[in-house]
Write a protein that holds these residues in place. Structure first.
Motif, short mmCIF file in Angstrom:
data_model
loop_
_atom_site.label_atom_id
_atom_site.label_comp_id
_atom_site.label_asym_id
_atom_site.label_seq_id
_atom_site.Cartn_x
_atom_site.Cartn_y
_atom_site.Cartn_z
N VAL A 14 0.74 -1.16 0.21
CA VAL A 14 -0.15 -0.22 0.09
C VAL A 14 1.16 1.51 0.27
CG1 VAL A 14 -0.71 0.71 2.29
CG2 VAL A 14 -2.35 0.03 0.62
N GLY A 19 1.63 1.68 -3.91
CA GLY A 19 0.35 1.34 -4.14
C GLY A 19 -0.04 3.26 -3.95
N VAL A 20 0.18 3.18 -2.67
CA VAL A 20 -0.37 5.06 -2.54
C VAL A 20 0.47 6.25 -3.74
CG1 VAL A 20 -0.19 6.78 -0.52
CG2 VAL A 20 -1.65 4.18 0.10
N SER A 21 1.34 5.90 -3.28
CA SER A 21 2.84 6.78 -3.77
C SER A 21 1.87 6.57 -4.98
CB SER A 21 3.86 6.33 -3.90
OG SER A 21 4.69 6.15 -2.31
N VAL A 22 1.30 5.97 -5.47
CA VAL A 22 1.04 5.58 -7.64
C VAL A 22 -0.58 6.83 -7.57
CG1 VAL A 22 -0.29 4.18 -9.34
CG2 VAL A 22 1.49 3.64 -8.39
N GLY A 23 -1.33 6.73 -6.38
CA GLY A 23 -2.30 7.71 -6.59
C GLY A 23 -2.07 9.06 -6.10
N LEU A 24 -1.55 8.57 -5.58
CA LEU A 24 -0.62 10.45 -5.11
C LEU A 24 -0.32 11.14 -6.59
CD1 LEU A 24 0.87 10.25 -1.39
CD2 LEU A 24 -0.66 11.79 -2.33
N ALA A 73 -1.97 12.24 -9.10
CA ALA A 73 -2.98 13.13 -8.17
C ALA A 73 -1.96 14.33 -8.66
CB ALA A 73 -4.06 12.47 -7.13
N GLN A 120 3.12 -3.43 -7.98
CA GLN A 120 2.71 -2.32 -7.94
C GLN A 120 3.45 -1.05 -9.17
OE1 GLN A 120 -0.35 -0.04 -6.95
NE2 GLN A 120 -1.05 -1.43 -6.11
N PRO A 129 -5.20 0.72 -3.09
CA PRO A 129 -4.32 1.42 -2.63
C PRO A 129 -4.05 2.40 -3.72
CG PRO A 129 -3.71 -0.48 -3.17
CD PRO A 129 -4.70 -0.74 -3.78
N HIS A 130 -4.37 3.14 -4.52
CA HIS A 130 -4.61 4.54 -5.97
C HIS A 130 -5.60 5.28 -4.76
CE1 HIS A 130 -2.95 1.79 -9.13
NE2 HIS A 130 -2.47 1.50 -8.03
N VAL A 160 -6.79 5.31 -2.13
CA VAL A 160 -5.92 6.11 -0.75
C VAL A 160 -4.89 7.08 -0.73
CG1 VAL A 160 -4.73 5.62 1.46
CG2 VAL A 160 -6.01 3.65 0.16
N GLY A 161 -4.50 7.08 -1.84
CA GLY A 161 -3.66 8.47 -2.25
C GLY A 161 -4.33 8.91 -3.22
N VAL A 162 -5.43 9.44 -3.90
CA VAL A 162 -5.48 9.93 -4.69
C VAL A 162 -6.90 10.95 -3.47
CG1 VAL A 162 -7.80 10.74 -5.77
CG2 VAL A 162 -6.30 9.04 -6.95
N LEU A 196 -6.33 11.08 0.16
CA LEU A 196 -4.00 11.41 0.91
C LEU A 196 -4.31 13.04 -0.08
CD1 LEU A 196 -2.76 11.93 3.03
CD2 LEU A 196 -0.85 10.42 1.75
N ALA A 239 -5.35 -1.36 1.52
CA ALA A 239 -5.91 -0.28 1.90
C ALA A 239 -7.22 0.42 2.61
CB ALA A 239 -7.19 0.06 -0.03
#
Lengths: 326, 374
Positions: A62, A65-70, A73, A93, B155-156, B158-160, B162, B190
């Motif tokens: 995660v 994965g969170v880094s991908v989303g951040l 965005a 990921q 997880p993406h 969660v990133g978005v 954040l 996630a």
């Protein structure tokens, strides 16, 4: 200027990047109050706050994965995985998303993230804390794989990685974290990615290496020099995409090539370099390309570690064999 | 074991002995319009006739899109396609609850949500036709494309979320996946992190009872999927996923909560996959026709049509006109899709990195030579 260790240079680059760009943030296990298990993020939470320096649960997948989303965005996350040995769950990921998002969306969504992890042995740690499987990551198109070998290069390459518009995995040779200090100017100057660095000029043979092995290779080169053998030492620095031109030019000059890496031999990144030399340098080669690597075994517990990691003596011996061939 | 020597140690001993801890476990289930079109309780505020017709039209378009996509695949003009037959209410309800500047992170059966949010039918066909240009949405620029590896996009989200929170935006991320996804580590990691950080994200588990050939009963011993949220300190909600009103209401509530800073929600939308897993699948190998037939009785379109008809808001002519309209829309989209201009194979390299690294020059040149020789 101040003399700094490699891990201090990492800290300095993170600090610099976070000061320059509000979209840069750091996340990972124990990166906050604790400052990271190697102190690479020490003090950052005090300077930049807990919103931008984020402790995560022990969930490597995660974190990636969170880094991908951040990143998609609009942020520039710098994620820390505590040890390379614990980075295997982030491969999903990296392979399936980070490296593909730009192409998948034709440039609409991108992934400017950095994933840092210390790699390699030599600190007498528990099992899984001394791994060198950078080759797993060099097999991923769309990704950059960067490994610094000195405090100055750690600073400049990490800044470059953070500013790069694409995902970068940044593997830090933990054995060098505090081994030597050198002057590192906090000038915000990045070093170029995708370029080898020639650490030592020589006319007899080319030794290609990266990370902690640069240190051992330079020691071997000193020994060889005393014997009248001049080794040219190239630090690959960015393994993917590879600056093969620099390696080829050197090998065309010396006619001999030794590749040194801490990772095991079979499937190691040295094989890629050797294959390219076979394709492009055949007529320049005076001797077969040789590799010095860890044995093709699992990484042993620390008691036998010194017999596993290539030593300056093993590197020098291989160089002599090449010189004796022709 | 050393006996306690003072009263303080004695207290500690008692508190770590065998004690009964009451763990709160309660799942709310939301259902408004049942399979027969009967309403239970007062409908939510948004559900006036005009809006219900809008939702109905979106579900019908989704089904017509589905039929057309399968027809195109069967005639060799589209790649492997994942049908959303029978579960149209969930994606449409999810999208209808979202604001346009929220971000959708879909799995591969959310055509209805994508269409509602402005992804064009042509773009969807391009995607399923094997062309990355279909993911360069002209409409919702920040929406994620379909995530094929199950649960890997949780997880993406969660990133978005954040990113939205860090920028102080009044927005939320919505991540949709299937029942099978709730068995994966990505899902647990996630929701766990989203819970810790109280992020503005809504997870929707579309429980269509089948993960290819594996039934819900073989996926988990948990009584509901929604309750998986509870261990993460996140609210879990169960909703009739075949009632578009219920889905929209549940997602609206979760989004309001997310925007208010009260953290994530996991919504389990109970539905049923009436079709095969994809056009490459034959569900008759592993599931009884009788089961499928039974579930046709609770599919989402007929109940809303029944309700609207009972209200005097819909009749046979309306239905015929709508179907003709959707068919015409699909014809236009299909023509545009089939006419999508040829695309140089060099494009494989174009968006690999922001700037193509020098190391790729030889390979790109080799591809160009191949193209000349073809």
């Amino acid at each position: 200027m101040t003399e700094r260790s490699l891990v201090e240079a990492i800290n300095l680059a993170l600090s610099r990047a976070m000061t320059e760009d509000e979209s840069v943030l750091v996340l990972g296990e124990d990166v906050g109050v604790d400052g990271g298990v190697f102190r690479a993020t020490a003090g950052l939470i005090d300077r930049f706050g807990a919103e931008r320096v984020r402790d995560t649960p022990i969930s490597e997948a995660v974190i990636a994965g969170v880094s991908v989303g951040l990143a998609a965005a609009g942020f520039r996350p710098v994620a820390e995985i505590q040890f390379m040995g614990f980075s295997l769950t982030v491969l999903d990921q990296l392979v399936n998303h980070a490296s593909r998002l730009r192409n998948r969306t034709q440039g609409r969504l991108t992934c400017p993230m950095v994933l840092r992890a210390p790699y390699g042995g030599g600190i007498h740690a528990l099992e899984h804390h001394s791994e060198s499987f950078e080759a797993l990551f060099t097999h991923i198109p769309g990704l950059r794989v960067v490994i610094p070998s000195s405090p100055r290069r750690a600073y400049g390459l990490l800044l470059a990685a953070i500013r790069d518009p694409d995902p970068v995995v940044f593997f830090e040779p933990k054995r060098l974290y505090r081994l030597a200090r050198e002057e590192v100017a906090d000038d915000g100057e990045a070093l170029p990615l995708d370029q080898c660095v020639t650490l030592r000029n020589g006319s007899d043979l080319t030794v290609v290496t990266w990370g902690a092995m640069c240190h051992d290779t330079l020691m071997a080169a000193k020994t060889l020099e005393d014997e009248g053998i001049e080794a040219e030492v190239i630090d690959v620095a960015t393994l993917r995409p590879l600056d093969f031109a620099t390696i080829l030019t050197s090998v065309e000059k010396t006619g001999r090539c030794l590749i040194v890496h801490e990772a095991v031999m079979t499937g190691g990144f040295g094989g890629e370099i050797a294959a390219r030399l076979a394709e492009h340098a055949l007529m320049s080669l005076l001797a077969p390309v040789k590799r010095v690597t860890a044995w093709d075994t699992v990484v042993p517990y620390p008691r036998h570690e010194s017999h596993f990691i290539p030593s300056p003596a093993r590197i020098a011996a291989a160089a002599r064999e090449i010189m004796e061939f022709a | 074991m050393v006996p306690p020597t003072d009263s303080k140690a004695n207290d500690a001993e008692q508190s770590i002995g065998n004690v009964q801890l009451d763990v709160h476990l309660r799942i709310r289930r939301i259902g408004y319009i049942d399979a027969t079109g009967k309403v239970h309780g007062a409908l939510p505020e948004f559900a006036d006739t005009q809006e219900l017709i809008r939702l109905y039209r979106a579900m019908v378009l989704t089904r017509v899109f589905d039929e057309k996509a399968i027809a195109l695949q069967r005639t060799g003009r589209l790649g492997t396609y994942a049908s959303s037959l029978g579960q149209e209410a969930t994606p449409v309800g999810v999208a209808a609850a979202m604001r346009s500047d929220d971000v959708l992170l879909p799995s591969f059966r959310e055509h209805g949500a994508q269409l509602w949010r402005g992804v064009s039918t042509e773009e969807l066909l391009l995607f399923w036709g094997g062309d990355e240009r279909g993911n360069d949405f002209k409409g919702p620029r920040e929406d994620f494309p379909v995530s094929v590896p199950v649960a890997s996009h949780a997880p993406h989200a969660v990133g978005v979320a954040l990113a939205m929170r860090l920028r102080g935006e009044d927005r939320a991320a919505v991540c949709v996946f299937g029942d099978g996804a709730t068995s994966k580590g990505d899902f647990y990691e996630a929701i766990n992190l989203a819970g810790v950080w109280r992020l503005p994200v809504v997870f929707v588990a579309t429980n269509n009872q089948w993960a290819i050939s594996v039934p819900r009963s073989a996926q988990t011993a948990a009584e509901t999927l929604a309750q998986k949220a509870i261990a993460a300190g996140v609210e879990g909600v169960l909703v009739d996923g075949n009632d578009v009103v219920s889905v929209r209401a549940a997602v609206e509530t979760a989004l309001a909560k997310a925007r208010a800073g009260d953290g994530p929600t996991l919504i389990e939308a109970e539905t049923y996959r009436l079709g095969d897993h994809t056009t490459a699948d034959d569900a008759s190998r592993y599931r009884d026709d009788a089961e499928v037939s039974a579930h046709w009785k609770s599919e989402p379109l007929s109940r809303l049509r029944q309700y609207l008809t009972d209200q005097g808001a819909w009749d046979h002519d309306d239905e015929e006109a709508l179907l003709a309209d959707c068919a015409a829309q699909m014809e236009v989209a299909t023509e545009a899709y089939l006419a999508a201009g040829p695309w140089s194979p060099e494009a494989i390299f174009t968006h690999l990195y922001a700037t193509l690294p020098a190391d790729y020059r030889d390979q790109l040149a080799a591809l160009k030579r191949e193209m000349i020789n073809d």
